[in-house]
Design a protein around this motif. Structure first.
Motif, mmCIF file in Angstrom:
data_model
loop_
_atom_site.group_PDB
_atom_site.id
_atom_site.type_symbol
_atom_site.label_atom_id
_atom_site.label_comp_id
_atom_site.label_asym_id
_atom_site.label_seq_id
_atom_site.Cartn_x
_atom_site.Cartn_y
_atom_site.Cartn_z
ATOM 1 N N GLY A 16 0.788 -1.221 0.000
ATOM 2 C CA GLY A 16 0.000 0.000 0.000
ATOM 3 C C GLY A 16 0.820 1.270 0.000
ATOM 4 O O GLY A 16 0.290 2.360 0.195
ATOM 5 N N GLN A 17 2.118 1.149 -0.239
ATOM 6 C CA GLN A 17 2.998 2.320 -0.290
ATOM 7 C C GLN A 17 2.948 2.965 -1.675
ATOM 8 O O GLN A 17 2.958 2.266 -2.693
ATOM 9 C CB GLN A 17 4.437 1.924 0.041
ATOM 10 C CG GLN A 17 4.610 1.330 1.420
ATOM 11 C CD GLN A 17 4.229 2.299 2.512
ATOM 12 O OE1 GLN A 17 4.650 3.443 2.512
ATOM 13 N NE2 GLN A 17 3.397 1.839 3.443
ATOM 14 N N ARG A 18 2.965 4.279 -1.713
ATOM 15 C CA ARG A 18 2.880 5.023 -2.966
ATOM 16 C C ARG A 18 4.143 4.865 -3.788
ATOM 17 O O ARG A 18 5.245 5.072 -3.312
ATOM 18 C CB ARG A 18 2.670 6.492 -2.646
ATOM 19 C CG ARG A 18 2.679 7.383 -3.877
ATOM 20 C CD ARG A 18 2.803 8.833 -3.539
ATOM 21 N NE ARG A 18 1.649 9.332 -2.817
ATOM 22 C CZ ARG A 18 1.495 10.623 -2.519
ATOM 23 N NH1 ARG A 18 2.392 11.507 -2.873
ATOM 24 N NH2 ARG A 18 0.436 11.024 -1.861
ATOM 25 N N LEU A 19 3.966 4.516 -5.062
ATOM 26 C CA LEU A 19 5.066 4.539 -6.022
ATOM 27 C C LEU A 19 4.892 5.727 -6.965
ATOM 28 O O LEU A 19 5.858 6.357 -7.362
ATOM 29 C CB LEU A 19 5.119 3.241 -6.825
ATOM 30 C CG LEU A 19 5.369 1.970 -6.019
ATOM 31 C CD1 LEU A 19 5.358 0.757 -6.922
ATOM 32 C CD2 LEU A 19 6.671 2.052 -5.266
ATOM 33 N N LEU A 20 3.645 5.990 -7.326
ATOM 34 C CA LEU A 20 3.332 7.118 -8.194
ATOM 35 C C LEU A 20 1.946 7.598 -7.821
ATOM 36 O O LEU A 20 1.042 6.783 -7.634
ATOM 37 C CB LEU A 20 3.362 6.684 -9.658
ATOM 38 C CG LEU A 20 3.054 7.754 -10.703
ATOM 39 C CD1 LEU A 20 3.882 7.506 -11.944
ATOM 40 C CD2 LEU A 20 1.594 7.788 -11.063
ATOM 41 N N ALA A 21 1.787 8.889 -7.707
ATOM 42 C CA ALA A 21 0.471 9.467 -7.445
ATOM 43 C C ALA A 21 0.388 10.814 -8.132
ATOM 44 O O ALA A 21 1.274 11.648 -7.987
ATOM 45 C CB ALA A 21 0.243 9.627 -5.945
ATOM 46 N N LYS A 22 -0.660 10.988 -8.896
ATOM 47 C CA LYS A 22 -0.923 12.266 -9.546
ATOM 48 C C LYS A 22 -2.350 12.649 -9.160
ATOM 49 O O LYS A 22 -3.299 11.951 -9.485
ATOM 50 C CB LYS A 22 -0.829 12.147 -11.069
ATOM 51 C CG LYS A 22 0.528 11.764 -11.604
ATOM 52 C CD LYS A 22 1.440 12.929 -11.804
ATOM 53 C CE LYS A 22 1.165 13.606 -13.093
ATOM 54 N NZ LYS A 22 2.199 14.456 -13.588
ATOM 55 N N TYR A 23 -2.473 13.755 -8.433
ATOM 56 C CA TYR A 23 -3.779 14.287 -8.056
ATOM 57 C C TYR A 23 -4.049 15.495 -8.941
ATOM 58 O O TYR A 23 -3.214 16.386 -9.048
ATOM 59 C CB TYR A 23 -3.793 14.670 -6.577
ATOM 60 C CG TYR A 23 -3.796 13.466 -5.663
ATOM 61 C CD1 TYR A 23 -4.981 12.901 -5.237
ATOM 62 C CD2 TYR A 23 -2.600 12.882 -5.260
ATOM 63 C CE1 TYR A 23 -4.984 11.779 -4.408
ATOM 64 C CE2 TYR A 23 -2.587 11.769 -4.433
ATOM 65 C CZ TYR A 23 -3.784 11.232 -4.013
ATOM 66 O OH TYR A 23 -3.777 10.116 -3.201
ATOM 67 N N TYR A 24 -5.240 15.517 -9.550
ATOM 68 C CA TYR A 24 -5.514 16.526 -10.562
ATOM 69 C C TYR A 24 -6.463 17.631 -10.116
ATOM 70 O O TYR A 24 -6.739 18.539 -10.882
ATOM 71 C CB TYR A 24 -6.069 15.865 -11.819
ATOM 72 C CG TYR A 24 -5.081 14.920 -12.457
ATOM 73 C CD1 TYR A 24 -3.970 15.400 -13.138
ATOM 74 C CD2 TYR A 24 -5.243 13.542 -12.360
ATOM 75 C CE1 TYR A 24 -3.056 14.531 -13.718
ATOM 76 C CE2 TYR A 24 -4.334 12.675 -12.939
ATOM 77 C CZ TYR A 24 -3.252 13.183 -13.619
ATOM 78 O OH TYR A 24 -2.352 12.317 -14.185
#
Length: 160
Positions: free
Chosen positions: A17-25
């Motif tokens: 559940g660890q973030r590798l990639l996150a893009k919030y728009y």
């Protein structure tokens, strides 16, 4: 009311559940703390589920797992699940083609710059630009005869 701003977030999490990639728009989750809480929540609800669509906190979430990764496309509650699913399928198919293998954590981390380029070709500021993996690959000029993404530098990919 219809809007071009379909995608609220695009996430790739590992098997823990660890973030590798996150893009919030958009401003749905304005702070890093709220984003991390949302990512924990979404992972806890979906990592053992067999489905592909979930409704969470008033959002529509389309997701899939691949080896040791979880891919999520998040839209508003009124968004068409098929559109969000098309974005997810395009992302997975494009990454699979570019990495020339099934997408897994180690390969993704080794090619993170290319992964960001792929994401940016598919979605820009929440607007879906492309849902055809071949078009994305063509835009990145990475056809069959070219070097695979892992053998190119960021500047080579950006230049092409």
């Amino acid at each position: 009311e219809p809007s071009l701003y379909t995608v609220k977030a695009l996430l790739i999490l590992d098997s823990l559940g660890q973030r590798l990639l996150a893009k919030y728009y958009d401003g749905t989750f304005p702070t890093a703390k709220e984003q991390a809480a949302f990512e924990r929540s979404i992972f806890s609800k979906t990592h053992q589920a067999g489905g592909e669509i979930a409704c969470l906190e008033g959002l529509t979430v389309v997701y899939r797992s691949s080896v040791d990764l979880f891919f999520y496309v998040v839209g508003g509650c009124q968004e068409n699940e098929l559109m969000l699913s098309a974005v997810l399928t395009c992302l997975l198919d494009t990454l699979g083609h570019l990495l020339r293998k099934e997408v897994e954590k180690r390969l993704l981390l080794d090619n993170m710059e290319g992964t960001f380029l792929v994401v940016d070709e598919i979605v820009d500021r929440g607007v879906i630009l492309e849902s055809d993996p071949q078009q994305v690959i063509q835009r990145l000029s990475l056809r069959g005869g070219d070097n695979p993404l892992s053998e190119q530098s960021v500047s080579q990919v950006s230049t092409s």
